[in-house]
Write a protein that holds these residues in place. Sequence first.
Motif: not given
Length: 469
Positions: A210-211, A213-214, A272-273, A328, A331, A335
């Motif tokens: 996830a990090h 992707l951010n 994020w996003n 989006k 993530t 999450s």
Amino acid sequence: MAAHLKRKHNMPQSPATSASSAATPSREPRLLQFFPSPLAKSSTRAKSITDALSFFLCKSIQPYSITANEGFKYLLEVLEPRYSIPDRKVFSDKLVPALYEKVKMDVVDSMSRAQRVSITVDGWTSCATDSYITVTAHYVTEEWDLQSHVLQTRVFNASHTGANLAALLQNVLREWNITDKNPALVTDNARNMVVAGAGADVTPHVRCVAHTLNLASQKALKMDRVSELLVKVRKVVTYFHKSPQAAEVLREIQSQLHLPNHKLIHDVCTRWNSSVDMLERFWEQQPALLNAMLSRRIRRGEGLAATAVNEDDMRLIQEIIKLMSPVKVATTLLSEEKSPTISMIAPIQAKLHKHFSEDNTDMPIIAEMKRRFRQDFFDRYVELQELLNSASALDPRFKDLTFLDDVNSRDLIFVKITAEVVKMNEKMKGIGALDEGGALDDGGALDEGGAAEGGGDRSPSIEERRGLF
């Protein structure tokens, strides 16, 4: 009472009633019935309530001061009038530390029976600017339940160098007796975390997807043309957030145009996003925003930078939303997952690889955004790709490996997994047979579940190896 009735109400008490009352004195209410005696602190009832309060403070992360809160005290008084809440120092100095030690022993005992343990490490700063390091352990129990425990969240005032973090990591492994569990490590992509994993000799070291992707998304959005567009949109959003009159005009126009009564979203660099969320909301409210900014109720000169968002900008907004929406979704999926596992990374990689592939119909800006995203995201997992694919093959959701286009690659993964399973079985039980659940028979041949039947001269086929999983 008899004297009162006679004096004030002219109701003399009859002799029969007086005799009856005197004959049954035990039926008269006593003072203690209205004022019950308090519970002794050593009583079972008081101890159970106090233990429950300790659990409540820890589980809900409540401050000790809540025990002195007037509303909280009133609640307990209604539930149990005889109970007296101990002083907050009793909780902070005795009860909560005792509960911590008890839970710690249970966690250590549970992890001692696990085959392997993975840990996640993250650093963060509180509102009071205190620096903390949180370490969480994850493992599968003997009953095949995935467990997660926060091992510690402690102040870390030393410099956040890779060497210092490596020392902290080694201390945690020793304190919780998991050094011999061959732990895996999950952190963000910070350079000091990478050095810490190598310094503590913890492998494999997986970076948080996830990090990642951010970071890749932020890199794609930092192109000059896109950054300029985000600045324009941000100014519009800021204006409508700060001007109550403009916000009221926008609400009225939303109602007239039958648009959702949504507020504009301001992006946050650490969330994020959020930039994509801002653009999506801006696109949704475009007709209302255009009419609101032309309204005479909004004084000229205020927020007119919004008029700089032209047709080309709106087209680019639409293309950016289309490009970044899958990121989006990915993530958000990670999450919302209660227990995200490494098996999710490879399918997400494959999906995003196709989406961010070059297309001759792309705008030049979008093509460059794709290139930057691919370069930043996919290069971070090159060394772990085989591990990621193997993990997905062991996950029932992805075990067919349909996200891999190369059939030979799929077969090779199953061959390697099968060899590893056989090796593990020989190590734990010696050379023996797969039991009914899929262990090796004496002959080494596959049984009906995909294992070997007697003889064992032939090697298992790819389909038979897949049947093992």
